[in-house]
Motif scaffolding. Structure first.
Motif, mmCIF file in Angstrom:
data_model
loop_
_atom_site.group_PDB
_atom_site.id
_atom_site.type_symbol
_atom_site.label_atom_id
_atom_site.label_comp_id
_atom_site.label_asym_id
_atom_site.label_seq_id
_atom_site.Cartn_x
_atom_site.Cartn_y
_atom_site.Cartn_z
ATOM 1 N N GLN A 65 0.823 -1.208 0.000
ATOM 2 C CA GLN A 65 0.000 0.000 0.000
ATOM 3 C C GLN A 65 0.861 1.263 0.000
ATOM 4 O O GLN A 65 0.565 2.218 -0.724
ATOM 5 C CB GLN A 65 -0.957 -0.020 1.195
ATOM 6 N N GLU A 66 1.903 1.290 0.805
ATOM 7 C CA GLU A 66 2.782 2.464 0.834
ATOM 8 C C GLU A 66 3.451 2.695 -0.513
ATOM 9 O O GLU A 66 3.726 3.838 -0.889
ATOM 10 C CB GLU A 66 3.840 2.302 1.920
ATOM 11 N N SER A 67 3.707 1.618 -1.251
ATOM 12 C CA SER A 67 4.401 1.759 -2.539
ATOM 13 C C SER A 67 3.527 2.401 -3.613
ATOM 14 O O SER A 67 4.027 2.743 -4.688
ATOM 15 C CB SER A 67 4.945 0.417 -3.010
ATOM 16 N N ARG A 68 2.250 2.628 -3.323
ATOM 17 C CA ARG A 68 1.413 3.381 -4.274
ATOM 18 C C ARG A 68 1.989 4.776 -4.520
ATOM 19 O O ARG A 68 1.768 5.362 -5.574
ATOM 20 C CB ARG A 68 -0.023 3.498 -3.765
ATOM 21 N N ALA A 69 2.717 5.278 -3.563
ATOM 22 C CA ALA A 69 3.343 6.590 -3.719
ATOM 23 C C ALA A 69 4.408 6.581 -4.818
ATOM 24 O O ALA A 69 4.856 7.650 -5.253
ATOM 25 C CB ALA A 69 3.947 7.033 -2.384
ATOM 26 N N ALA A 70 4.809 5.416 -5.285
ATOM 27 C CA ALA A 70 5.813 5.317 -6.350
ATOM 28 C C ALA A 70 5.219 5.516 -7.740
ATOM 29 O O ALA A 70 5.963 5.661 -8.708
ATOM 30 C CB ALA A 70 6.500 3.954 -6.282
ATOM 31 N N TYR A 71 3.892 5.538 -7.859
ATOM 32 C CA TYR A 71 3.275 5.666 -9.177
ATOM 33 C C TYR A 71 3.777 6.909 -9.913
ATOM 34 O O TYR A 71 4.130 6.833 -11.087
ATOM 35 C CB TYR A 71 1.747 5.739 -9.065
ATOM 36 N N GLU A 72 3.761 8.033 -9.254
ATOM 37 C CA GLU A 72 4.171 9.279 -9.919
ATOM 38 C C GLU A 72 5.649 9.252 -10.308
ATOM 39 O O GLU A 72 5.981 9.550 -11.463
ATOM 40 C CB GLU A 72 3.866 10.492 -9.041
ATOM 41 N N PRO A 73 6.565 8.905 -9.393
ATOM 42 C CA PRO A 73 7.974 8.843 -9.813
ATOM 43 C C PRO A 73 8.211 7.840 -10.943
ATOM 44 O O PRO A 73 9.040 8.093 -11.827
ATOM 45 C CB PRO A 73 8.716 8.428 -8.540
ATOM 46 N N LEU A 74 7.498 6.721 -10.937
ATOM 47 C CA LEU A 74 7.650 5.765 -12.035
ATOM 48 C C LEU A 74 7.125 6.352 -13.343
ATOM 49 O O LEU A 74 7.712 6.145 -14.407
ATOM 50 C CB LEU A 74 6.936 4.449 -11.707
ATOM 51 N N GLY A 75 6.033 7.091 -13.272
ATOM 52 C CA GLY A 75 5.505 7.752 -14.460
ATOM 53 C C GLY A 75 6.493 8.740 -15.056
ATOM 54 O O GLY A 75 6.579 8.889 -16.273
ATOM 55 N N GLU A 76 7.255 9.389 -14.194
ATOM 56 C CA GLU A 76 8.248 10.358 -14.658
ATOM 57 C C GLU A 76 9.385 9.705 -15.444
ATOM 58 O O GLU A 76 10.061 10.381 -16.213
ATOM 59 C CB GLU A 76 8.797 11.148 -13.474
ATOM 60 N N ILE A 77 9.588 8.400 -15.262
ATOM 61 C CA ILE A 77 10.629 7.705 -16.038
ATOM 62 C C ILE A 77 10.015 6.786 -17.102
ATOM 63 O O ILE A 77 10.680 5.894 -17.617
ATOM 64 C CB ILE A 77 11.621 6.939 -15.135
ATOM 65 N N GLY A 78 8.740 7.027 -17.430
ATOM 66 C CA GLY A 78 8.122 6.359 -18.564
ATOM 67 C C GLY A 78 7.283 5.139 -18.275
ATOM 68 O O GLY A 78 6.786 4.501 -19.201
ATOM 69 N N TYR A 79 7.082 4.796 -17.005
ATOM 70 C CA TYR A 79 6.260 3.631 -16.683
ATOM 71 C C TYR A 79 4.788 4.029 -16.599
ATOM 72 O O TYR A 79 4.452 5.054 -16.026
ATOM 73 C CB TYR A 79 6.703 2.984 -15.364
ATOM 74 N N VAL A 80 3.938 3.181 -17.169
ATOM 75 C CA VAL A 80 2.500 3.397 -17.196
ATOM 76 C C VAL A 80 1.849 2.308 -16.352
ATOM 77 O O VAL A 80 2.122 1.115 -16.549
ATOM 78 C CB VAL A 80 1.967 3.331 -18.650
ATOM 79 N N PHE A 81 1.000 2.711 -15.408
ATOM 80 C CA PHE A 81 0.301 1.751 -14.578
ATOM 81 C C PHE A 81 -0.589 0.889 -15.464
ATOM 82 O O PHE A 81 -1.323 1.404 -16.302
ATOM 83 C CB PHE A 81 -0.526 2.466 -13.506
ATOM 84 N N ALA A 82 -0.505 -0.424 -15.295
ATOM 85 C CA ALA A 82 -1.275 -1.376 -16.097
ATOM 86 C C ALA A 82 -1.790 -2.458 -15.155
ATOM 87 O O ALA A 82 -1.086 -3.429 -14.903
ATOM 88 C CB ALA A 82 -0.398 -1.974 -17.194
#
Length: 169
Positions: A65-82
């Motif tokens: 649950q805490e790792s949900r905060a990683a969505y934005e930083p991952l998006g900044e390096i090109g990862y798309v939530f799927a």
């Protein structure tokens, strides 16, 4: 409707290098949440094994649950939530959510979770047994030729994967 074909290609010796580059980046971005490291899994992690040209990565986090905060930083390096297996992992694709355009697949899951243990055990079993890896390569190529979509391809590999995991304990 066009048929979605699975492409399995010969082993590319650059796959470990591509993973190593991505791991360095992910270790920096995911540092606040990591609890088990960043691992190369899937067929591209097995030397000599034919594979879909997709670098599969699993990152062990301390708390899902805490790792949900990683969505934005991952998006900044090109990862798309799927979304995929949301009860046990957060899944991302790079650079697109369209599987045919992905170069990397990333699962964030708690280190030690069932998904974590399964992915590492399967990879390690194939790395340790060239005959098993060859059997898997033959199955994958046959299914790639027969299956019309990724879901069917994955479902028809499931029996082999389960057999390997049972053998691995």
């Amino acid at each position: 409707m066009p048929v979605e074909r699975i492409t399995v290609i010969r082993y590319n010796p650059l796959w470990p290098e591509l993973f190593a580059e991505e791991r360095s980046l992910l270790e920096q971005v995911l540092a606040p949440w990591l609890g088990g490291g960043v691992q190369h899994v899937g067929s591209t992690a097995v030397p000599g094994l034919a594979a879909k040209p997709l670098i599969d990565i699993i990152a062990g986090v301390r708390d899902l649950q805490e790792s949900r905060a990683a969505y934005e930083p991952l998006g900044e390096i090109g990862y798309v939530f799927a979304p995929h297996r949301p009860h046990e992992a957060h899944h991302f694709a790079k650079p697109s959510a369209n599987w045919r355009e992905r170069t990397h697949s990333l699962h964030l899951t708690e280190a030690g979770s069932a998904l974590w243990r399964e992915r590492l055990a399967f990879r390690d079993a194939l790395r340790a047994d060239p005959a098993l890896a060859a059997e898997y390569a033959e199955l994958k190529q046959r299914l790639a030729d027969q299956c019309e979509n990724g879901s069917d391809y994955a479902a028809r590999k499931r029996g082999f994967v389960e057999r390997v995991l049972i053998s691995a304990g």
